[in-house]
Write an enzyme that holds these catalytic residues in place. Structure first.
Site, PDB file in Angstrom:
ATOM      1  N   LYS A   1       1.013  -1.319  -0.001  1.00 49.40           N
ATOM      2  CA  LYS A   1       0.018   0.233  -0.274  1.00 49.40           C
ATOM      3  C   LYS A   1       0.855   1.261  -0.048  1.00 49.40           C
ATOM      4  CE  LYS A   1      -3.587  -2.739  -0.081  1.00 49.40           C
ATOM      5  NZ  LYS A   1      -4.454  -3.270   1.293  1.00 49.40           N
TER       6      LYS A   1
HETATM    7  C1  LIG Z   1      -5.373  -4.478   1.496  1.00 47.11           C
HETATM    8  C2  LIG Z   1      -6.913  -4.259   1.559  1.00 47.11           C
HETATM    9  C3  LIG Z   1      -7.760  -4.594   2.605  1.00 47.11           C
HETATM   10  C4  LIG Z   1      -7.136  -5.291   3.758  1.00 47.11           C
HETATM   11  O1  LIG Z   1      -5.888  -4.675   4.225  1.00 47.11           O
HETATM   12  P1  LIG Z   1      -4.900  -5.481   5.279  1.00 47.11           P
HETATM   13  O2  LIG Z   1      -4.241  -4.549   6.109  1.00 47.11           O
HETATM   14  O3  LIG Z   1      -4.185  -6.483   4.372  1.00 47.11           O
HETATM   15  O4  LIG Z   1      -5.741  -6.247   6.434  1.00 47.11           O
HETATM   16  C5  LIG Z   1      -8.934  -4.219   2.746  1.00 47.11           C
HETATM   17  N1  LIG Z   1      -9.501  -3.356   1.814  1.00 47.11           N
HETATM   18  C6  LIG Z   1      -8.836  -3.308   0.612  1.00 47.11           C
HETATM   19  C7  LIG Z   1      -9.587  -2.379  -0.487  1.00 47.11           C
HETATM   20  C8  LIG Z   1      -7.352  -3.322   0.258  1.00 47.11           C
HETATM   21  O5  LIG Z   1      -7.087  -3.165  -0.569  1.00 47.11           O
END
Ligand SMILES: *Cc1c(COP(=O)(O)O)cnc(C)c1O
Length: 385
Positions: free
Chosen positions: A188
């Site tokens: 991210k």
């Molecule tokens: C990555 C992601 C999540 C989950 O994130 P984590 O921190 O890995 O639990 C939830 N929603 C979206 C849209 C994502 O891209």
């Protein structure tokens, strides 16, 4: 030639120092870095409260719980998201349904949402929570969704896992939702290794989420059911979880946040360069909206089927063979076997399914070089020629 990943974290020496400093401190978890990280996230979004969690999935879960989601309730989200956006409803025993996407922005369609709400209001099947997802970092039309939320009486959890640093009308996102969720997974925008946060203006929601994150345990005597029995005494007043973030993670996140504007600038430059270099190819490129600034988490191209017969599979394999880490975001959630078992079928959300057939995510990350980007572009040009 080196393989180019679709995404890659940018860790600097100062990040390593920040984590090392926590390792030398008395608190590895539940210490001062969490408090500082939460304050920084809240300030950045003009929000009163931020509750950090071990990942965004956990943050989504406690957000749903704090809003009272339970069996018999409905949660609606976008089929084009990571499955966590929907799973949080299932964790609470609620029924999950989807709202089709807008083919241009790839976000939940406001028109489709309005139509589905109108229908649901006639049959008494309105959702308790709607989870719009800022897909690829482009903010949803949250002001319009807020109006619908007020009109039909549901809560909004904005899944902004892709959208750290995104803006609407020159303001950081988050003003229109009841709770906004960000993810700090390494792919991210900024990372804490694993991590997530829930941001809200509502003190009671924040208090509930903080309780749920840590076993439902309180140490404040004023809130206890029974008189305190001494300094060691605590009470569990509801069923919570261990969804805490560590201070190691929070220190990494704080250090990363200080470079967010610079990292965003690099993503913006890469995205603009793709926009230019790919403009002549038979592709649909990411939408840009004048009132919204994307965080550019993902750069997703769609093969224009009216101008090219190359399939997504062929394009993916060509990139892969050339050492380019393409990816696909996302397989529509309702087509996952777990959701098919609940009765969802192909054809239920046609815009999402058409998008999925054509979509491919090409590499974009702050440290990407011109040379790496040119390799991606050259490969696309020859594959689509
Ligand atoms: C990555 C992601 C999540 C989950 O994130 P984590 O921190 O890995 O639990 C939830 N929603 C979206 C849209 C994502 O891209």
């Amino acid at each position: 030639m080196d393989r180019i990943p679709y995404s890659c974290q940018a860790i600097e020496e100062e990040d390593i120092e920040a984590v090392a400093a926590v390792l030398r401190s008395p608190f590895l978890t539940q210490g001062p870095e969490i408090v500082r990280f939460e304050a920084a996230i809240a300030e950045m979004h003009g929000a009163a409260h931020a509750v950090a969690a071990c990942n965004a999935t956990a943050a989504l879960h406690i957000a749903c719980m704090a809003l009272g989601l339970g069996p018999g309730d409905r949660l609606w989200t976008s089929p084009i998201s990571f499955t966590a956006s929907a799973n949080c409803g299932l964790y609470c025993g609620a029924t999950v349904d989807f709202v089709d996407i807008d083919p241009v922005t790839r976000n939940m369609s406001v028109e489709a949402l309005a139509a589905k709400l109108d229908q649901a209001s006639r049959t008494g099947q309105l959702p308790k929570i709607v989870v719009p997802v800022d897909f690829s970092g482009l903010p949803c039309d949250m002001p319009a969704m807020r109006k619908l939320a007020d009109q039909y009486g549901f809560s909004l959890i904005q899944d902004a896992s892709h959208a750290v640093g995104a803006q609407i009308d020159g303001h950081p996102i988050g003003r229109d939702a009841d709770i906004v969720i960000f993810s700090f997974h390494p792919v991210k925008i900024v990372t804490t290794g694993e991590g997530g946060v829930a941001v809200t203006q509502d003190a009671e929601l924040a208090r509930q989420m903080a309780l749920l994150r840590s076993h439902g345990i309180i140490r404040d005597e004023n809130l206890m059911t029974n008189p305190s029995e001494g300094g060691w005494y605590y009470e569990q007043i509801m069923l919570g979880y261990n969804y805490r973030m560590t201070d190691l993670q929070a220190a990494l996140g704080l250090s990363q946040l200080s470079r967010l504007p610079a990292m965003w600038q690099k993503r913006e430059e890469r995205a603009r360069r793709y926009d230019d270099l790919l403009s002549e190819l038979p592709l649909r490129l990411p939408a840009r909206a004048n009132d919204r600034q994307s965080a550019h988490h993902l750069y997703v191209i769609e093969i224009d089927e009216t101008r090219s017969t190359v399939t997504r599979r062929e394009l993916y394999d060509r990139l892969s063979t050339a050492g380019i880490g393409a990816n696909v975001h996302y397989i529509p959630i309702h087509l996952q076997p777990h959701y098919r078992n609940m009765g969802f079928e192909p054809g239920d959300f046609p815009a999402a399914e058409a998008y999925y057939r054509r979509a491919i995510t090409i590499p974009l990350f702050p440290r990407m070089t011109d040379e790496q980007q040119d390799r991606v572009v050259d490969c696309l040009k020859s594959a689509l020629a």
